[in-house]
Scaffold this motif. Sequence first.
Motif, short mmCIF file in Angstrom:
data_model
loop_
_atom_site.label_atom_id
_atom_site.label_comp_id
_atom_site.label_asym_id
_atom_site.label_seq_id
_atom_site.Cartn_x
_atom_site.Cartn_y
_atom_site.Cartn_z
N THR A 35 43.39 39.52 40.87
CA THR A 35 42.63 39.16 39.68
C THR A 35 42.01 40.41 39.10
O THR A 35 42.01 41.47 39.72
N TYR A 38 37.01 40.75 33.16
CA TYR A 38 37.13 40.99 31.72
C TYR A 38 36.88 42.47 31.41
O TYR A 38 37.56 43.05 30.57
N PHE A 41 39.86 44.54 32.41
CA PHE A 41 40.93 44.22 31.49
C PHE A 41 40.72 44.93 30.15
O PHE A 41 41.65 45.53 29.60
N ILE A 88 42.55 36.70 34.83
CA ILE A 88 41.50 37.46 34.17
C ILE A 88 40.23 36.63 34.30
O ILE A 88 40.14 35.52 33.79
#
Length: 103
Positions: A35, A38, A41, A88
Motif C-alpha cells: 500500500t 496519499y 502517492f 492508496i
Amino acid sequence: MTNERIAPPLPTTAEAGNYIAQASAVLRMLRQANTMTYGDFAEIIGLRKASEAWHPAYMRYVSKILDLTAATAQAVHDNLSADDFARIVKPGLASPVLALSAA
C-alpha cells in the motif's frame, strides 16, 4: 517560511493528464508492492515535492486524480481494478509498508 494555510495551486489540464498517466503506472506497480499513503502517492506522481509541507488540499487533488484515472481506465478498457485503487490509503489509516494480506 511557507504559509501552510494557503492551498497549493490546482493542477493545469496538462499537469492532470501527466498525473493520470503516472497514477496508472504507480497503481500497476503497487500490485507487486503493498500500500501507499496519499502523501507518498502525491510525491511519486509529481503532484507534490518531498520538501513541500502537506496541505489538506492535496487530499482532494489525489482523490480527484484517482477518480479521473479510474474513469480513464474504464474508457480505454484498461485492466485496473477497484483493488488497485484500494492500495492508496489516507494518511493515518495504514503504513506504506503494510501488506494488504496482513491488514
